[in-house]
Enzyme design. Structure first.
Site, PDB file in Angstrom:
ATOM      1  N   LYS A   1      41.152  60.311  52.597  1.00 47.48           N
ATOM      2  CA  LYS A   1      41.510  61.252  51.521  1.00 47.48           C
ATOM      3  C   LYS A   1      40.431  62.323  51.366  1.00 47.48           C
ATOM      4  O   LYS A   1      40.733  63.505  51.234  1.00 47.48           O
ATOM      5  CB  LYS A   1      41.662  60.501  50.190  1.00 47.48           C
ATOM      6  CG  LYS A   1      42.975  59.758  50.048  1.00 47.48           C
ATOM      7  CD  LYS A   1      43.002  59.015  48.747  1.00 47.48           C
ATOM      8  CE  LYS A   1      44.317  58.295  48.517  1.00 47.48           C
ATOM      9  NZ  LYS A   1      45.451  59.208  48.352  1.00 47.48           N
TER      10      LYS A   1
ATOM     11  N   ARG B   1      29.741  52.309  52.248  1.00 45.22           N
ATOM     12  CA  ARG B   1      29.264  50.983  52.640  1.00 45.22           C
ATOM     13  C   ARG B   1      30.022  49.895  51.864  1.00 45.22           C
ATOM     14  O   ARG B   1      30.499  50.130  50.746  1.00 45.22           O
ATOM     15  CB  ARG B   1      27.753  50.836  52.398  1.00 45.22           C
ATOM     16  CG  ARG B   1      27.320  50.974  50.933  1.00 45.22           C
ATOM     17  CD  ARG B   1      27.001  49.632  50.283  1.00 45.22           C
ATOM     18  NE  ARG B   1      26.633  49.686  48.889  1.00 45.22           N
ATOM     19  CZ  ARG B   1      27.488  49.525  47.894  1.00 45.22           C
ATOM     20  NH1 ARG B   1      28.779  49.356  48.139  1.00 45.22           N
ATOM     21  NH2 ARG B   1      27.081  49.525  46.644  1.00 45.22           N
TER      22      ARG B   1
ATOM     23  N   LYS C   1      29.252  46.374  50.149  1.00 41.22           N
ATOM     24  CA  LYS C   1      28.062  45.632  49.696  1.00 41.22           C
ATOM     25  C   LYS C   1      27.921  44.366  50.534  1.00 41.22           C
ATOM     26  O   LYS C   1      28.919  43.709  50.829  1.00 41.22           O
ATOM     27  CB  LYS C   1      28.270  45.246  48.228  1.00 41.22           C
ATOM     28  CG  LYS C   1      27.055  45.406  47.354  1.00 41.22           C
ATOM     29  CD  LYS C   1      27.416  45.066  45.902  1.00 41.22           C
ATOM     30  CE  LYS C   1      26.236  45.153  44.987  1.00 41.22           C
ATOM     31  NZ  LYS C   1      25.673  46.479  44.778  1.00 41.22           N
TER      32      LYS C   1
ATOM     33  N   LYS D   1      20.417  59.334  32.842  1.00 40.72           N
ATOM     34  CA  LYS D   1      19.789  58.083  32.401  1.00 40.72           C
ATOM     35  C   LYS D   1      18.374  58.399  31.900  1.00 40.72           C
ATOM     36  O   LYS D   1      17.796  59.419  32.295  1.00 40.72           O
ATOM     37  CB  LYS D   1      19.721  57.108  33.581  1.00 40.72           C
ATOM     38  CG  LYS D   1      21.067  56.453  33.875  1.00 40.72           C
ATOM     39  CD  LYS D   1      20.883  55.204  34.712  1.00 40.72           C
ATOM     40  CE  LYS D   1      22.160  54.400  34.738  1.00 40.72           C
ATOM     41  NZ  LYS D   1      22.040  53.179  35.530  1.00 40.72           N
TER      42      LYS D   1
ATOM     43  N   GLU E   1      33.740  52.295  44.147  1.00 38.62           N
ATOM     44  CA  GLU E   1      32.867  53.134  43.300  1.00 38.62           C
ATOM     45  C   GLU E   1      32.503  54.388  44.088  1.00 38.62           C
ATOM     46  O   GLU E   1      32.009  54.302  45.217  1.00 38.62           O
ATOM     47  CB  GLU E   1      31.591  52.386  42.912  1.00 38.62           C
ATOM     48  CG  GLU E   1      30.777  53.202  41.917  1.00 38.62           C
ATOM     49  CD  GLU E   1      29.344  52.712  41.748  1.00 38.62           C
ATOM     50  OE1 GLU E   1      29.016  52.242  40.652  1.00 38.62           O
ATOM     51  OE2 GLU E   1      28.556  52.810  42.709  1.00 38.62           O
TER      52      GLU E   1
ATOM     53  N   ALA F   1      17.215  60.477  43.759  1.00 40.91           N
ATOM     54  CA  ALA F   1      17.651  59.069  43.630  1.00 40.91           C
ATOM     55  C   ALA F   1      17.127  58.223  44.789  1.00 40.91           C
ATOM     56  O   ALA F   1      16.726  57.063  44.580  1.00 40.91           O
ATOM     57  CB  ALA F   1      19.169  58.993  43.567  1.00 40.91           C
TER      58      ALA F   1
ATOM     59  N   GLU G   1      13.385  57.647  44.156  1.00 39.13           N
ATOM     60  CA  GLU G   1      13.206  56.743  43.010  1.00 39.13           C
ATOM     61  C   GLU G   1      13.526  55.303  43.412  1.00 39.13           C
ATOM     62  O   GLU G   1      12.827  54.362  43.044  1.00 39.13           O
ATOM     63  CB  GLU G   1      14.103  57.210  41.859  1.00 39.13           C
ATOM     64  CG  GLU G   1      13.814  56.547  40.538  1.00 39.13           C
ATOM     65  CD  GLU G   1      14.702  55.361  40.248  1.00 39.13           C
ATOM     66  OE1 GLU G   1      14.554  54.764  39.193  1.00 39.13           O
ATOM     67  OE2 GLU G   1      15.558  55.017  41.094  1.00 39.13           O
TER      68      GLU G   1
HETATM   69  P1  0O2 Z   1      23.120  49.825  45.259  1.00 41.78           P
HETATM   70  O1  0O2 Z   1      22.262  49.149  46.243  1.00 41.78           O
HETATM   71  O2  0O2 Z   1      22.922  51.329  45.255  1.00 41.78           O
HETATM   72  O3  0O2 Z   1      24.563  49.445  45.334  1.00 41.78           O
HETATM   73  P2  0O2 Z   1      26.539  47.647  37.270  1.00 41.78           P
HETATM   74  O4  0O2 Z   1      26.836  48.274  38.619  1.00 41.78           O
HETATM   75  O5  0O2 Z   1      27.713  47.591  36.365  1.00 41.78           O
HETATM   76  O6  0O2 Z   1      25.795  46.389  37.397  1.00 41.78           O
HETATM   77  P3  0O2 Z   1      25.485  49.862  35.886  1.00 41.78           P
HETATM   78  O7  0O2 Z   1      24.046  50.314  35.699  1.00 41.78           O
HETATM   79  O8  0O2 Z   1      26.355  49.856  34.694  1.00 41.78           O
HETATM   80  O9  0O2 Z   1      25.434  48.483  36.589  1.00 41.78           O
HETATM   81  O10 0O2 Z   1      26.196  50.743  36.954  1.00 41.78           O
HETATM   82  P4  0O2 Z   1      26.024  52.247  37.213  1.00 41.78           P
HETATM   83  O11 0O2 Z   1      25.271  52.899  36.125  1.00 41.78           O
HETATM   84  O12 0O2 Z   1      27.383  52.785  37.493  1.00 41.78           O
HETATM   85  O13 0O2 Z   1      25.091  52.280  38.504  1.00 41.78           O
HETATM   86  C1  0O2 Z   1      25.415  51.634  39.665  1.00 41.78           C
HETATM   87  C2  0O2 Z   1      24.812  52.301  40.893  1.00 41.78           C
HETATM   88  O14 0O2 Z   1      24.372  53.633  40.606  1.00 41.78           O
HETATM   89  C3  0O2 Z   1      23.568  51.611  41.400  1.00 41.78           C
HETATM   90  O15 0O2 Z   1      23.964  50.583  42.264  1.00 41.78           O
HETATM   91  C4  0O2 Z   1      22.832  52.733  42.132  1.00 41.78           C
HETATM   92  O16 0O2 Z   1      23.427  52.978  43.386  1.00 41.78           O
HETATM   93  C5  0O2 Z   1      23.134  53.901  41.247  1.00 41.78           C
HETATM   94  N1  0O2 Z   1      22.118  54.038  40.182  1.00 41.78           N
HETATM   95  C6  0O2 Z   1      22.289  53.825  38.869  1.00 41.78           C
HETATM   96  N2  0O2 Z   1      21.173  54.058  38.193  1.00 41.78           N
HETATM   97  C7  0O2 Z   1      20.242  54.440  39.090  1.00 41.78           C
HETATM   98  C8  0O2 Z   1      18.863  54.827  38.981  1.00 41.78           C
HETATM   99  O17 0O2 Z   1      18.273  54.860  37.920  1.00 41.78           O
HETATM  100  N3  0O2 Z   1      18.224  55.140  40.151  1.00 41.78           N
HETATM  101  C9  0O2 Z   1      18.842  55.122  41.359  1.00 41.78           C
HETATM  102  N4  0O2 Z   1      18.123  55.456  42.436  1.00 41.78           N
HETATM  103  N5  0O2 Z   1      20.137  54.740  41.481  1.00 41.78           N
HETATM  104  C10 0O2 Z   1      20.833  54.412  40.386  1.00 41.78           C
HETATM  105  P5  0O2 Z   1      23.114  49.249  42.467  1.00 41.78           P
HETATM  106  O18 0O2 Z   1      24.041  48.101  42.344  1.00 41.78           O
HETATM  107  O19 0O2 Z   1      21.925  49.271  41.557  1.00 41.78           O
HETATM  108  O20 0O2 Z   1      22.559  49.288  43.883  1.00 41.78           O
END
Ligand code: 0O2
Length: 248
Positions: free
Chosen positions: A36, A59, A61, A128, A155, A167, A170
């Site tokens: 899409k 990806r 997970k 954030k 997502e 990001a 960080e």
């Molecule tokens: P990965 O390895 O990237 O998949 P939840 O997912 O519900 O547990 P939350 O915080 O409600 O948690 O979800 P949110 O805010 O939608 O964020 C999920 C993903 O966004 C994260 O996945 C990161 O990829 C990215 N993200 C969110 N906040 C930050 C941040 O402060 N810094 C960075 N670099 N990335 C962020 P995962 O699962 O953490 O990891």
């Protein structure tokens, strides 16, 4: 020594099939959504002579990361519970050049009839506390399997190149310091996020101005002559552009 569990071979086979199907459904959801996104990208390129998407990465997970999240959130170990509660097993990250592209792309995806919008988190309008910016969508897509239709969540993170740069740095720092980042780095990261946001705004302004200029020049008649059976047709150049791109 603990007694070994009585494993029935049929149960093991069933579990293996279930697990494979579970993980496969996320891969298929990514395939569908990537198609899409690619269609939108190509359509934009041909119709508007402009590409809002710089880069797409997807990806599924890893089972290890899924297990970590299940443990952290305190969920029971059940595929149904995982499916219901962990919405980022399949993830797509799209980088765009400009903030306006992010919202345009997000609208285009949200308006697709077979996609259901489960959640929208706008960390661009509401960054954030650490400075993180991105637009997050959770989209549900139907996957047509041999014997059933599965509704699968993906997502989608949409961000600019500057937001992505921030990001990824960080994320690296967070992991390097095992999640206890020194305060001066936290402050510097916050400052860097603000600079990145300023840069995005500046680039958007320049982009708008260039677009206005483009409109003016394209209105100054670009006519291309087309001959069919010795008859001459004067056509606007833009009308032929998509076909010329194909043939060039
Ligand atoms: P990965 O390895 O990237 O998949 P939840 O997912 O519900 O547990 P939350 O915080 O409600 O948690 O979800 P949110 O805010 O939608 O964020 C999920 C993903 O966004 C994260 O996945 C990161 O990829 C990215 N993200 C969110 N906040 C930050 C941040 O402060 N810094 C960075 N670099 N990335 C962020 P995962 O699962 O953490 O990891």
């Amino acid at each position: 020594m603990a007694a070994k569990p009585e494993w029935n071979i049929e149960q093991i086979k069933l579990l293996k099939t279930e697990l494979t199907r579970f993980m496969m459904s996320y891969k298929f959801a990514l395939d569908e959504l990537n198609t899409k996104i690619d269609i939108l990208k190509q359509e934009f390129h041909y119709i508007h002579d402009y590409n809002p998407i710089e880069h797409v990465k997807s990806r599924v997970k890893s089972p290890e990361s899924i297990l970590k999240k299940v443990y952290k959130k305190g969920y029971p170990l059940s595929l149904n519970v995982i499916k219901e509660n962990i919405k980022d097993i399949a993830g797509i990250r799209i980088t765009c050049s400009f903030i306006s592209d992010i919202y345009e792309l997000s609208n285009m995806l949200q308006n697709q009839q077979d996609l259901k919008v489960i959640e929208v988190k706008d960390y661009i309008k509401h960054p954030k506390p650490n400075g993180y910016q991105s637009l997050h969508l959770v989209l549900q897509i139907p996957i047509f399997m041999s014997d059933r239709v599965e509704e699968v969540c993906v997502e989608v993170q949409i961000r600019t190149i500057a937001m992505d740069f921030w990001a990824s740095l960080e994320h690296k720092i967070y992991y390097k310091y095992n999640q206890t980042v020194p305060q001066h780095l936290v402050d510097e990261l916050k400052e860097a996020a603000e600079s990145a946001a300023k840069l995005d705004k500046k680039m958007e302004g320049i982009h708008r101005e260039v677009n206005k200029l483009k409109e003016v020049t394209s209105n100054e008649s670009h006519i291309k002559e087309l001959f069919i059976d010795n008859e001459r047709f004067d056509l606007p150049y833009e009308l032929l552009t998509p076909f010329m791109k194909n043939n060039s």
